[in-house]
Design a protein around this motif. Structure first.
Motif, PDB file in Angstrom:
ATOM      1  N   LEU A  81      53.077 -29.677  -9.095  1.00 25.14           N
ATOM      2  CA  LEU A  81      53.978 -30.669  -8.528  1.00 25.14           C
ATOM      3  C   LEU A  81      53.157 -31.913  -8.175  1.00 25.14           C
ATOM      4  O   LEU A  81      51.962 -31.970  -8.364  1.00 25.14           O
ATOM      5  CB  LEU A  81      54.679 -30.094  -7.288  1.00 25.14           C
ATOM      6  N   GLY A  82      53.776 -32.929  -7.673  1.00 22.36           N
ATOM      7  CA  GLY A  82      53.070 -34.134  -7.289  1.00 22.36           C
ATOM      8  C   GLY A  82      52.350 -34.787  -8.445  1.00 22.36           C
ATOM      9  O   GLY A  82      52.843 -34.839  -9.578  1.00 22.36           O
ATOM     10  N   LEU A  83      51.120 -35.271  -8.181  1.00 19.54           N
ATOM     11  CA  LEU A  83      50.356 -35.979  -9.203  1.00 19.54           C
ATOM     12  C   LEU A  83      49.947 -35.056 -10.350  1.00 19.54           C
ATOM     13  O   LEU A  83      49.915 -35.490 -11.507  1.00 19.54           O
ATOM     14  CB  LEU A  83      49.123 -36.619  -8.568  1.00 19.54           C
ATOM     15  N   ASP A  98      43.349 -44.297  -5.643  1.00 18.63           N
ATOM     16  CA  ASP A  98      43.278 -43.567  -4.369  1.00 18.63           C
ATOM     17  C   ASP A  98      44.496 -42.658  -4.237  1.00 18.63           C
ATOM     18  O   ASP A  98      45.595 -43.116  -3.928  1.00 18.63           O
ATOM     19  CB  ASP A  98      43.219 -44.540  -3.191  1.00 18.63           C
ATOM     20  N   ILE A  99      44.294 -41.371  -4.485  1.00 18.29           N
ATOM     21  CA  ILE A  99      45.416 -40.439  -4.384  1.00 18.29           C
ATOM     22  C   ILE A  99      45.830 -40.211  -2.930  1.00 18.29           C
ATOM     23  O   ILE A  99      46.942 -39.748  -2.661  1.00 18.29           O
ATOM     24  CB  ILE A  99      45.071 -39.087  -5.047  1.00 18.29           C
ATOM     25  N   ALA A 100      44.930 -40.522  -1.991  1.00 20.24           N
ATOM     26  CA  ALA A 100      45.263 -40.321  -0.579  1.00 20.24           C
ATOM     27  C   ALA A 100      46.388 -41.230  -0.127  1.00 20.24           C
ATOM     28  O   ALA A 100      47.118 -40.908   0.822  1.00 20.24           O
ATOM     29  CB  ALA A 100      44.020 -40.537   0.287  1.00 20.24           C
ATOM     30  N   ARG A 105      51.818 -38.341  -4.346  1.00 14.08           N
ATOM     31  CA  ARG A 105      51.053 -37.139  -3.997  1.00 14.08           C
ATOM     32  C   ARG A 105      51.973 -36.138  -3.306  1.00 14.08           C
ATOM     33  O   ARG A 105      52.975 -36.490  -2.693  1.00 14.08           O
ATOM     34  CB  ARG A 105      49.878 -37.482  -3.090  1.00 14.08           C
ATOM     35  N   TYR A 106      51.612 -34.854  -3.438  1.00 11.73           N
ATOM     36  CA  TYR A 106      52.481 -33.826  -2.875  1.00 11.73           C
ATOM     37  C   TYR A 106      51.675 -32.549  -2.631  1.00 11.73           C
ATOM     38  O   TYR A 106      50.864 -32.153  -3.461  1.00 11.73           O
ATOM     39  CB  TYR A 106      53.630 -33.505  -3.845  1.00 11.73           C
TER      40      TYR A 106
END
Length: 386
Positions: A81-83, A98-100, A105-106
């Motif tokens: 899920l998410g990225l 920056d994934i933060a 993001r998940y």
């Protein structure tokens, strides 16, 4: 124009990474090597490989850069899920600074390391995506760039091939095990099980025979005991034949010598071994050929022990004109090679199939009351066979 030093170092690093995964035959091992090598190749703090399962979910998730203790704290692997799911869904490389702070993001669990820059690249095999490489936190720069992406894409092409090769190798291994079990099962049925069944039939009416004709009862009991002793000998021969370590650890000559020694220890048949081969010539033979020839030797000796009623036998290993000849002969009862095969002779089909599997052929000579000679002629290498 000479190649500049950074590009040369990059190409050398790619070559080293590819050599690190080439030829690995264990799926589990090759997956871990892919993750470790791609992390070193790009210089990232963390790397992972997600192998896709059904419905776009991640079936396996292999990591590099965190300790086993840290991995255990993270709990279940991500589901895609998410990225991670975005890379799966779009099936294309993805660069994120920056994934933060990325809103897509998940599901970052507690104890998950801080991660920022991300590079995701699909891994394909036979035109289909089988997984994705994920790299986070480049060590030498704040973010990954297009050059990093191109490098990982090149690596991913070879990673897909390495995974496919390892999967095929394990499938072949499983198939070989199934075939060997089927052969052993048939051989057990044709000899040992039938022998035990015949003995049991002979004993069914033994109480009545003993009361009516004690001498016949005693004789039948003696025959049953002899039959049981013969069956025990056959079982020992089967045990002698089940020696996988010979197929993986020993060179060809050592393996044959070991088989010969165990044959002599488990039978009353005198055995002579003659080896007229230069070990340097055998070094040109593929390792899987060694394994097949050892298996052929094992089965030839097993046939002699179980069916020949011989008192003497020979093993001859020679090399002439690029062809390795393995011959096992005996002075046993022999048989008519033109007649229909009995259950005790069907193992010759297994021998013929094994010889043909390595490009060779089986040569059979037998005469009733004189004995049998079986030769497996195998080309020492593909070039010699051409």
């Amino acid at each position: 124009m000479p190649v500049d030093d950074p590009l040369r170092r990059q190409l050398d690093a790619l070559d080293s990474a590819l050599r690190g995964i080439a030829g690995v035959q264990s799926v589990e091992r090759v997956l871990q090597l892919i993750v470790d090598n791609v992390r070193n190749l790009v210089g990232s703090r963390y790397a992972a490989l997600g192998i896709q399962g059904a419905f776009g979910r991640i079936d396996q998730f292999i990591v590099s850069g965190i300790t086993p203790e840290q991995r255990a704290l993270l709990g279940d692997p991500p589901q895609g899920l998410g990225l991670l799911g975005l890379i799966i869904k779009e099936d294309r490389p993805l660069l994120i600074d920056d994934i933060a702070t990325d809103p897509r993001r998940y599901g970052f669990p507690e104890h998950h390391p801080d991660m920022h820059s991300l590079l995701g690249v699909p891994v394909r095999s036979r035109g289909e995506t089988i997984g994705n490489l994920y790299l986070t936190d480049k060590l030498s720069a704040p973010v990954f760039d297009a050059q990093d992406q191109e490098l990982v894409e090149r690596f991913a092409l070879h990673a897909g091939i390495a995974i496919e090769n390892a999967r095929l190798h394990e499938q072949v291994g499983r198939l070989a095990i199934v075939e060997e079990r089927a052969r052993i099962s048939q051989d057990l049925h044709d000899s040992i099980i039938q022998s035990l069944y015949a003995i049991s039939l002979s004993l069914e009416d033994l109480p009545e025979i003993v009361s009516e004709d004690p001498a016949e009862g005693a004789a039948r009991t003696d025959r049953a005991i002899d039959g049981i002793h013969g069956t025990i000998r056959d079982i020992r021969n089967f045990i002698m034949g089940l020696q996988p370590e010979l197929l993986s650890d020993a060179d060809l000559v050592t393996g044959i010598q070991t088989l010969a020694a165990e044959f002599q220890a488990n039978t009353l048949i005198d055995l002579e071994l003659q080896v007229d081969v230069d070990p340097a010539d055998l070094a040109r033979m593929a390792h899987d050929h060694d394994a097949h020839i050892l298996a052929i030797t094992r089965e030839m000796l097993s046939n002699v022990a179980k069916h020949s009623e011989a008192t003497r036998a020979t093993i001859e290993l020679t090399l002439k004109g690029g062809t390795l000849a393995l011959t096992v002969g005996d002075n046993g009862r022999g048989f008519d090679v033109a007649a229909a095969r009995t259950s005790s002779q069907r193992g010759l089909g297994n021998l013929r199939a094994r010889a043909e599997q390595v490009g060779g052929r089986l040569i059979l000579a037998s005469e009733e009351g004189v004995g049998t000679r079986v030769t497996a002629a195998v080309p020492i290498s593909r070039g010699d066979n051409g």
